[in-house]
Design a protein around this motif. Sequence first.
Motif, PDB file in Angstrom:
ATOM      1  N   CYS B  92      13.519   0.746  58.157  1.00 15.94           N
ATOM      2  CA  CYS B  92      12.126   1.113  57.897  1.00 15.94           C
ATOM      3  C   CYS B  92      12.027   2.280  56.909  1.00 15.94           C
ATOM      4  O   CYS B  92      11.275   2.236  55.945  1.00 15.94           O
ATOM      5  CB  CYS B  92      11.442   1.470  59.220  1.00 15.94           C
ATOM      6  N   ASP B 118       8.235   2.357  62.838  1.00  9.79           N
ATOM      7  CA  ASP B 118       7.413   1.579  61.928  1.00  9.79           C
ATOM      8  C   ASP B 118       6.506   2.433  61.082  1.00  9.79           C
ATOM      9  O   ASP B 118       6.346   3.631  61.299  1.00  9.79           O
ATOM     10  CB  ASP B 118       6.676   0.455  62.640  1.00  9.79           C
ATOM     11  N   THR B 132       8.208  -2.985  60.681  1.00 12.67           N
ATOM     12  CA  THR B 132       8.709  -2.533  61.979  1.00 12.67           C
ATOM     13  C   THR B 132      10.202  -2.801  62.086  1.00 12.67           C
ATOM     14  O   THR B 132      10.655  -3.915  61.844  1.00 12.67           O
ATOM     15  CB  THR B 132       7.962  -3.239  63.127  1.00 12.67           C
TER      16      THR B 132
END
Lengths: 134, 153
Positions: B92, B118, B132
């Motif tokens: 991420c 996320d 995510t």
Amino acid sequence: MSRAIEDRNRRMLRTRDTMDRAFAEPLDVPALARVAHTSPGHFSRQFRATFGETPHRYLQRRRVERAMELLRETDRPVTEICFDVGFNSLGTFSRTFRRIVGEPPSAYRARFAGDDGALRVPACWAMAWTRPAG
Amino acid sequence: MPKRISHTFIHVLDQDEALDFYVGKLGMVVHTDADLGVMRFLTVNFPDQPDVELVLMVPGPPAHDEDTAAEIRELMAKGAAGGGLIFATDDCRGTYERLRALGVEFTQEPTERFYGTDCALRDPFGNPLRFTQPPDGPIVVPSAEELRERSGA
């Protein structure tokens, strides 16, 4: 006319996203108007026409929503939380919190003491659905 | 019975700009780009997931009358059209840094949550997206006590 509204909406969304992301920073109307490429005079009116509330009110709700989570899920002092979410005086924070939530921060926190106040939802849902209503 | 999702639809305002974003920046590939005469049927997919297509549709005549299309565009532009996508990622933070450098509009920095890490962003048209990254182990819903400890109280 529609394209003009579309363009205005997109610029207003950018300012609202800025408040969602940078709520803890000292955001004021001139700074947000720059994000929207519009004059400070027009900005508040345009934001309200787009989202139905003033940018000031939206930012307050965003900050209060963050404060509510910190009050529920941490043991940090109210004063620290107040500054963490972008308020610069405890008086303004307490007054704003009380006006929006209906009770002072300490009373709100006390309702969750010893209770399980944690919300276990994705961050986007927490932001959109726990923000106190206007 | 229906078995699985094969296509999902999202409105975009310009298909070439959509390709620049979904292919050029997010790393998807064009699955189908067909001039059907009445419309350009444009779909993209992830290389690892060829059987799930994202259809990039432009609101407008004849599917929508011009006034309706205008309303859809206005709602998209203020982030209220209702569509949205969540993308799974292995990294991420790295994805966030790389795309931010390309000028992608992020609305939330990478944040650690019990379900992973996320962040949130918008496509060029106002549609809300998220990246995510699942946690390494199983998702464990924390107790209130653990949340307090984790927050450094």
